[in-house]
Design a protein around this motif. Structure first.
Motif, PDB file in Angstrom:
ATOM      1  N   ILE A  26       0.859  -1.217   0.140  1.00  0.00           N
ATOM      2  CA  ILE A  26      -0.014  -0.013  -0.108  1.00  0.00           C
ATOM      3  C   ILE A  26       1.135   1.134   0.072  1.00  0.00           C
ATOM      4  N   VAL A  27       0.800   2.089  -0.969  1.00  0.00           N
ATOM      5  CA  VAL A  27       1.544   3.245  -1.011  1.00  0.00           C
ATOM      6  C   VAL A  27       0.526   4.660  -0.381  1.00  0.00           C
ATOM      7  N   PHE A  28       1.125   5.169   0.642  1.00  0.00           N
ATOM      8  CA  PHE A  28       0.408   6.241   1.207  1.00  0.00           C
ATOM      9  C   PHE A  28       1.215   7.648   1.159  1.00  0.00           C
ATOM     10  N   PHE A  53      -2.038  12.209   2.989  1.00  0.00           N
ATOM     11  CA  PHE A  53      -2.244  11.285   4.500  1.00  0.00           C
ATOM     12  C   PHE A  53      -1.348  12.342   5.308  1.00  0.00           C
ATOM     13  N   THR A  54      -1.814  12.618   6.579  1.00  0.00           N
ATOM     14  CA  THR A  54      -0.937  13.108   7.467  1.00  0.00           C
ATOM     15  C   THR A  54      -0.198  12.127   8.447  1.00  0.00           C
ATOM     16  N   GLY A  90      -8.245   2.522  -2.517  1.00  0.00           N
ATOM     17  CA  GLY A  90      -7.464   3.068  -3.658  1.00  0.00           C
ATOM     18  C   GLY A  90      -7.308   2.402  -4.966  1.00  0.00           C
ATOM     19  N   ASP A  91      -6.281   2.799  -5.983  1.00  0.00           N
ATOM     20  CA  ASP A  91      -6.360   2.338  -7.161  1.00  0.00           C
ATOM     21  C   ASP A  91      -5.161   1.305  -7.160  1.00  0.00           C
ATOM     22  N   ALA A 136      -2.950   4.413  -2.255  1.00  0.00           N
ATOM     23  CA  ALA A 136      -4.295   4.525  -1.339  1.00  0.00           C
ATOM     24  C   ALA A 136      -4.806   5.890  -1.430  1.00  0.00           C
ATOM     25  N   THR A 137      -6.441   6.038  -1.510  1.00  0.00           N
ATOM     26  CA  THR A 137      -6.985   7.093  -1.365  1.00  0.00           C
ATOM     27  C   THR A 137      -7.904   7.394   0.023  1.00  0.00           C
TER      28      THR A 137
END
Length: 462
Positions: free
Chosen positions: A50-52, A57-58, A75-76, A91-92
């Motif tokens: 998962i890429v944040f 994102f804080t 997410g996509d 991630a969204t």
């Protein structure tokens, strides 16, 4: 959005879809621009990355994401630019279900020993090792039912509470509702079991075989698959107090039919695991047993070697090898003897037949020599005996003579003897200890590591 299982979105043919995943955090790493989280939901040995991005994102939002935390991410699904995975999720949306404090969560660090993990058996399924073992175990359980169902066998549920000791060893867990601090006694001082729930001494079963024979002599071919119990004070890597057994019983089978079925059955299960659990088996090979897949494929490659107990003893006596336990005709072969025949002499699984009657159970059919019985044991590399079975003694008079010879108390076994009095038929069967099969297929070395919650002396947690 409907949740996707991670195993279903790891391939590139899903790229471009919006996905929703839920699982437990394996690792988290990153820099000031982006954070990477490896997520696993138990559906596969493999994680999804998962890429944040930190412009979305804080740090406060991501702070609860530690190893062991459970999260929901939307997410996509995109093609991964990094090594080690084909796809990843940009991630969204993030939702944290449960945190895992980094100071107290026992699995924060990698490299825990199997001995340590046995002490936290309630958490060890979350590790890669035990996730893999449990998935293989599940697949093998399905394969067992499929094999017998496809052959027209009927699944028979035999009782867990019994008044009979199939093995004659006496190592049984007693079942009672009597008050243990004030047991009712008869006039001669014995426990008065007439006041117990069943009106007689009862125990947890050590085998469903005798009841299985009732099914086979009525509907032809049956199999059991359920828990069995042995109250042996044994702490070896090969013994459990509670384990699962598969016990087919077949009317009109002789010893050769029995051997053919046993070989076909165990090969089917191994092939099913290789075909359906390849990722997990490859992981276990990498981590624990470099020869695992070669050994499994070797079992499938050629017929099992069949020979008599007498021939096996002669080979052992002539081997020149110094065994811990002496070898002689009439000895109950030990694992070291069985493994020598399999691993060093024949280099293939072995089926030994025609054992001395003195070291086998009362119900096994006697041969004409008066000394041996039509028993068969299937011996495997790394394991020793994995299957034990026999053609059963169908002749009432011979069975009764053997019972009397061994002074077996049969007052409560009239129902078993009736199968020889009314319409008796030749029949055979065998037993496979499920955990020993899982042990072989996974390459693990301790049977406590292939059952979710092991029951051993002084250990009955959870």
């Amino acid at each position: 959005m409907k949740r996707s299982k991670i195993k279903d979105i790891l391939s590139k043919d899903k790229v471009g879809e919006k996905v929703s995943v839920k699982g437990w955090v394996r690792t988290r790493r990153g820099n000031k621009n982006v954070q990477f989280v490896a997520l696993n939901d138990g559906s596969t040995i493999n994680n999804i990355q998962i890429v944040f991005p930190l412009d979305r994102f804080t740090e406060e939002q991501l702070k609860p994401i530690t190893t062991g935390a459970s999260i929901h991410v939307e997410g996509d699904l995109v093609e991964s630019m990094g090594k080690g995975q084909a796809t990843e999720i940009q991630a969204t949306e993030l939702e944290v279900y449960g945190t895992a404090d980094a100071e107290t969560y026992p699995l924060q660090k990698k490299g825990h020993s199997l001995e340590f993990l046995r002490e936290i058996a309630h958490l060890r399924p979350r590790t890669n090792t035990f996730g893999a073992v449990l998935r293989v175990r599940s697949a093998l359980a399905y394969a067992i039912h499929k094999f017998f169902q496809d052959k027209g066998f009927y699944y028979l549920n035999t009782p867990l509470i019994t008044a009979s000791d199939c093995e004659g060893a006496g190592a049984m867990f007693q079942v009672t509702t009597l008050p243990l601090n004030e047991l009712p006694k008869t006039e001669d001082g014995a426990v008065d079991y007439s006041q117990d729930f069943f009106g007689k001494p009862t125990a947890l079963t050590v085998s469903g075989q005798l009841e299985g024979e009732l099914g086979a002599t009525a509907i032809g071919e049956i199999y059991t698959f359920g828990p069995t119990f042995r109250a042996e004070n044994s702490n070896t890597p090969r013994h459990l107090a509670e384990f699962w057994m598969i016990e087919p019983e077949m009317a009109f089978y002789d010893i050769t039919d029995n051997m053919d079925l046993a070989e076909e059955f165990v090969k089917y299960c191994i092939k099913y695991a290789l075909d359906n659990c390849r990722d997990d088996i490859e992981f276990l090979q990498k981590m624990y047993d470099p020869e695992l897949i070669a050994r499994l494929e070797g079992v499938l490659a050629k017929p099992f070697k069949r020979l008599t107990y007498t021939e096996g003893v002669e080979i052992l006596e002539k081997s020149g090898k110094k065994f811990e336990f002496p070898v002689y005709w009439g000895a109950d072969l030990q694992s070291e003897h069985e493994r020598y025949l399999v691993e060093e002499h024949f280099k293939t699984p072995v089926i030994l037949t025609d054992y001395p009657k003195e070291i086998k159970a009362f119900y096994m059919k006697q041969n004409e020599d008066g000394k041996t019985v039509r028993a068969m044991d299937v011996l495997f590399p790394n394991i020793g005996e994995i299957i034990g079975g026999s053609e059963r003694e169908e002749n009432y008079d011979k069975l009764m003579a053997r019972i009397e010879e061994l002074n077996i108390p049969m007052k409560d076994m009239w129902w078993y003897l009736d199968t020889r009095r009314f319409g008796t038929v030749p029949h055979a069967g065998f037993g496979l200890g499920f955990e020993r099969l899982v042990l072989f297929v996974t390459g693990m070395t301790n049977i406590r590591d292939v059952i979710p919650f092991p029951r051993t002396p002084k250990n009955a947690e959870f």
